[in-house]
Design a protein around this motif. Structure first.
Motif, mmCIF file in Angstrom:
data_model
loop_
_atom_site.group_PDB
_atom_site.id
_atom_site.type_symbol
_atom_site.label_atom_id
_atom_site.label_comp_id
_atom_site.label_asym_id
_atom_site.label_seq_id
_atom_site.Cartn_x
_atom_site.Cartn_y
_atom_site.Cartn_z
ATOM 1 N N GLY A 189 27.557 0.193 0.793
ATOM 2 C CA GLY A 189 28.494 1.178 1.345
ATOM 3 C C GLY A 189 28.107 1.634 2.746
ATOM 4 N N SER A 190 28.944 2.511 3.305
ATOM 5 C CA SER A 190 28.776 2.926 4.710
ATOM 6 C C SER A 190 27.454 3.673 4.940
ATOM 7 C CB SER A 190 29.950 3.791 5.144
ATOM 8 O OG SER A 190 30.029 4.937 4.339
ATOM 9 N N GLU A 191 27.062 4.507 3.960
ATOM 10 C CA GLU A 191 25.831 5.289 4.124
ATOM 11 C C GLU A 191 24.602 4.376 4.233
ATOM 12 O OE1 GLU A 191 23.678 8.692 1.579
ATOM 13 O OE2 GLU A 191 25.865 8.884 1.690
ATOM 14 N N SER A 192 24.568 3.393 3.348
ATOM 15 C CA SER A 192 23.460 2.438 3.337
ATOM 16 C C SER A 192 23.415 1.644 4.644
ATOM 17 C CB SER A 192 23.641 1.494 2.133
ATOM 18 O OG SER A 192 22.838 0.375 2.258
ATOM 19 N N PHE A 193 24.596 1.189 5.105
ATOM 20 C CA PHE A 193 24.656 0.405 6.345
ATOM 21 C C PHE A 193 24.232 1.258 7.541
ATOM 22 C CE2 PHE A 193 26.890 -1.113 10.137
ATOM 23 C CZ PHE A 193 26.479 -2.441 10.165
ATOM 24 N N ASN A 194 24.750 2.492 7.608
ATOM 25 C CA ASN A 194 24.420 3.358 8.749
ATOM 26 C C ASN A 194 22.924 3.693 8.807
ATOM 27 O OD1 ASN A 194 27.056 3.330 9.502
ATOM 28 N ND2 ASN A 194 27.562 5.332 8.639
ATOM 29 N N LYS A 195 22.321 3.794 7.623
ATOM 30 C CA LYS A 195 20.878 4.078 7.572
ATOM 31 C C LYS A 195 20.090 2.900 8.170
ATOM 32 C CE LYS A 195 17.180 4.990 4.298
ATOM 33 N NZ LYS A 195 16.800 4.796 2.899
ATOM 34 N N TRP A 196 20.462 1.676 7.753
ATOM 35 C CA TRP A 196 19.774 0.475 8.246
ATOM 36 C C TRP A 196 20.009 0.266 9.740
ATOM 37 C CZ3 TRP A 196 16.303 -3.120 6.706
ATOM 38 C CH2 TRP A 196 15.912 -3.093 5.362
ATOM 39 N N ILE A 197 21.272 0.389 10.138
ATOM 40 C CA ILE A 197 21.609 0.117 11.532
ATOM 41 C C ILE A 197 20.997 1.199 12.438
ATOM 42 C CG2 ILE A 197 23.858 1.279 11.936
ATOM 43 C CD1 ILE A 197 23.326 -2.421 12.574
ATOM 44 N N GLY A 198 20.838 2.418 11.864
ATOM 45 C CA GLY A 198 20.205 3.506 12.610
ATOM 46 C C GLY A 198 18.746 3.204 12.919
ATOM 47 N N THR A 199 18.091 2.538 11.977
ATOM 48 C CA THR A 199 16.665 2.210 12.190
ATOM 49 C C THR A 199 16.473 1.193 13.319
ATOM 50 O OG1 THR A 199 17.018 1.235 10.019
ATOM 51 C CG2 THR A 199 15.026 2.471 10.284
ATOM 52 N N VAL A 200 17.473 0.344 13.534
ATOM 53 C CA VAL A 200 17.300 -0.668 14.588
ATOM 54 C C VAL A 200 17.931 -0.239 15.916
ATOM 55 C CG1 VAL A 200 17.052 -2.620 13.003
ATOM 56 C CG2 VAL A 200 19.319 -2.004 13.828
ATOM 57 N N GLN A 201 18.497 0.966 15.960
ATOM 58 C CA GLN A 201 19.042 1.456 17.233
ATOM 59 C C GLN A 201 18.068 2.476 17.816
ATOM 60 O OE1 GLN A 201 23.263 2.500 16.744
ATOM 61 N NE2 GLN A 201 23.731 0.366 17.079
ATOM 62 N N ASN A 202 16.957 1.968 18.303
ATOM 63 C CA ASN A 202 15.957 2.819 18.944
ATOM 64 C C ASN A 202 15.371 2.083 20.151
ATOM 65 O OD1 ASN A 202 13.535 1.303 18.229
ATOM 66 N ND2 ASN A 202 13.984 1.911 16.128
ATOM 67 N N PRO A 203 14.594 2.780 21.005
ATOM 68 C CA PRO A 203 14.107 2.155 22.249
ATOM 69 C C PRO A 203 13.362 0.827 22.035
ATOM 70 C CG PRO A 203 13.677 4.497 22.296
ATOM 71 C CD PRO A 203 14.201 4.200 20.927
ATOM 72 N N VAL A 204 12.518 0.788 20.997
ATOM 73 C CA VAL A 204 11.735 -0.441 20.764
ATOM 74 C C VAL A 204 12.665 -1.621 20.497
ATOM 75 C CG1 VAL A 204 10.022 -1.535 19.256
ATOM 76 C CG2 VAL A 204 9.755 0.858 19.918
ATOM 77 N N PHE A 205 13.663 -1.393 19.637
ATOM 78 C CA PHE A 205 14.572 -2.493 19.299
ATOM 79 C C PHE A 205 15.468 -2.872 20.479
ATOM 80 C CE2 PHE A 205 13.172 -1.859 14.992
ATOM 81 C CZ PHE A 205 13.308 -3.116 14.435
ATOM 82 N N HIS A 206 15.791 -1.887 21.352
ATOM 83 C CA HIS A 206 16.589 -2.247 22.535
ATOM 84 C C HIS A 206 15.805 -3.176 23.447
ATOM 85 C CE1 HIS A 206 20.034 0.018 21.518
ATOM 86 N NE2 HIS A 206 19.489 1.213 21.657
ATOM 87 N N VAL A 207 14.496 -2.942 23.546
ATOM 88 C CA VAL A 207 13.652 -3.833 24.359
ATOM 89 C C VAL A 207 13.551 -5.208 23.660
ATOM 90 C CG1 VAL A 207 11.328 -4.194 25.294
ATOM 91 C CG2 VAL A 207 12.382 -1.933 25.429
ATOM 92 N N LEU A 208 13.400 -5.183 22.327
ATOM 93 C CA LEU A 208 13.348 -6.449 21.581
ATOM 94 C C LEU A 208 14.664 -7.223 21.689
ATOM 95 C CD1 LEU A 208 11.415 -5.455 18.322
ATOM 96 C CD2 LEU A 208 10.600 -6.928 20.151
ATOM 97 N N GLU A 209 15.775 -6.458 21.835
ATOM 98 C CA GLU A 209 17.081 -7.118 21.995
ATOM 99 C C GLU A 209 17.140 -7.911 23.300
ATOM 100 O OE1 GLU A 209 20.455 -4.648 19.560
ATOM 101 O OE2 GLU A 209 19.559 -3.660 21.275
#
Lengths: 142, 117
Positions: free
Chosen positions: A54-74
Motif C-alpha cells: 500500500g501507499s504507506e509502505s511505499f512512501n516509507k521505503w521511497i522516503g528512505t532513499v530520498q536523502n542527500p547520500v542517495f542523491h549523490v549515489l544517484e
C-alpha cells in the motif's frame, strides 16, 4: 583455458596489461557497469515491491532513499547507466555497420557525451542533496 | 550439439544488441520523467497519477521490466560463459537465469498492477 589459468581478476588485469588501449578499458568498464546495473535492477524492483503493502509502505521505503547520500549515489548510478548505454551503442554501431576501424573514435565521442551527461546530472542532483540538508530532513516529501 | 549452441549464442548476441537499443529509449524516457523534472519528489500518489494518466505508461513499464531483465541476465550469462563452465553447470545456470528472469518479470507486472487499479 586462459581464463581458468588466470582466474577472474587475473584474467582482467592480464588483459589490460597485454592490450592497454581504450578498447580494453571500455570492455572492462562495460562489464563492471553491466554487473553493477544487473544487481541494481533487482534491488530497484525489490524497493518498488513495497507498493504491494500500500501507499504507506511505499512512501516509507521511497522516503528512505530520498536523502542527500542517495542523491549523490544517484549521480553515480546515472553515470554507470550513461557509460554502459553509450558504450553499448558504440559496440552495436561497430557490429552492425562493420566499422571496427572507427571504434576508438566512437569511444571518444561516447566519452565526451558521457562527460556532458555527468556534468548535467551533477548540476541537477547536487542542489537536491543540499536542499535536503537545508531543510534538515531525510524524508522531505511534499 | 555444437551447432545448436552456436545458434543460441548468435541469438544471445543479436538480442543483447536489440534489447540495448530498446533500453536506451526506455532509460532516457524513464530518467527524464522521474529525475530531470521540477516535480522530483516521489510518493505513491505521484507515481499513481503518472501511470494512470495514460495506458501507454502501463505498456511502457510492462515492456521495460522484462526487456531490462533479459538484457541484464543475458549479459551476466555472457560474462560467465567466457569462463567456459562445464556443460552441466552452464545448462543449470541458464535454466536458473530463465526461471529468475520470468519470475521477476511476472512479479514486476504484479507490482505495476498496484498503480493501475
Amino acid at each position: 583455458m586462459y581464463q581458468r589459468k588466470f582466474g577472474l581478476l587475473g584474467n582482467y588485469t592480464n588483459e589490460i596489461g597485454l592490450n592497454p588501449n581504450v578498447g580494453t578499458w571500455s570492455w572492462l568498464l562495460h562489464r563492471i557497469s553491466g554487473i553493477v546495473l544487473s544487481l541494481y535492477i533487482f534491488a530497484h524492483i525489490l524497493v518498488l515491491s513495497s507498493s504491494i503493502g500500500g501507499s504507506e509502505s511505499f512512501n516509507k521505503w521511497i522516503g528512505t532513499v530520498q536523502n542527500p547520500v542517495f542523491h549523490v549515489l544517484e549521480i553515480a548510478l546515472i553515470g554507470a547507466v550513461a557509460f554502459h548505454l553509450l558504450n553499448g551503442l558504440r559496440i552495436t554501431i561497430t557490429d552492425f555497420f562493420f566499422i571496427t576501424k572507427a571504434h576508438k573514435t566512437l569511444f571518444w565521442i561516447a566519452f565526451v557525451i558521457f562527460l556532458v551527461v555527468i556534468i548535467a546530472t551533477a548540476i541537477v542532483f547536487v542542489p537536491r542533496a543540499l536542499h535536503h540538508t537545508v531543510e534538515g530532513g531525510a524524508n522531505v516529501i511534499s | 550439439m555444437a551447432e545448436k549452441l552456436t545458434k543460441w549464442a548468435a541469438w544471445g548476441w543479436f538480442l543483447q544488441r536489440i534489447t540495448a537499443i530498446l533500453l536506451g529509449f526506455f532509460l532516457i524516457v524513464h530518467t527524464q520523467v522521474l529525475h530531470f523534472t521540477p516535480n522530483w519528489k516521489l510518493d505513491f500518489n505521484v507515481v499513481t497519477q503518472r501511470i494512470q494518466s495514460s495506458s501507454l505508461w502501463v505498456i511502457f513499464y510492462g515492456l521495460f521490466v522484462p526487456i531490462g531483465l533479459f538484457h541484464a541476465l543475458n549479459g551476466v550469462w555472457q560474462v560467465l560463459h567466457d569462463y567456459r563452465p562445464n556443460p552441466g553447470l552452464a545448462k543449470s545456470v541458464k535454466v536458473f537465469f530463465w526461471i529468475i528472469g520470468l519470475a521477476v518479470s511476472v512479479w514486476g507486472l504484479v507490482v505495476l498492477s498496484k498503480w493501475t487499479s
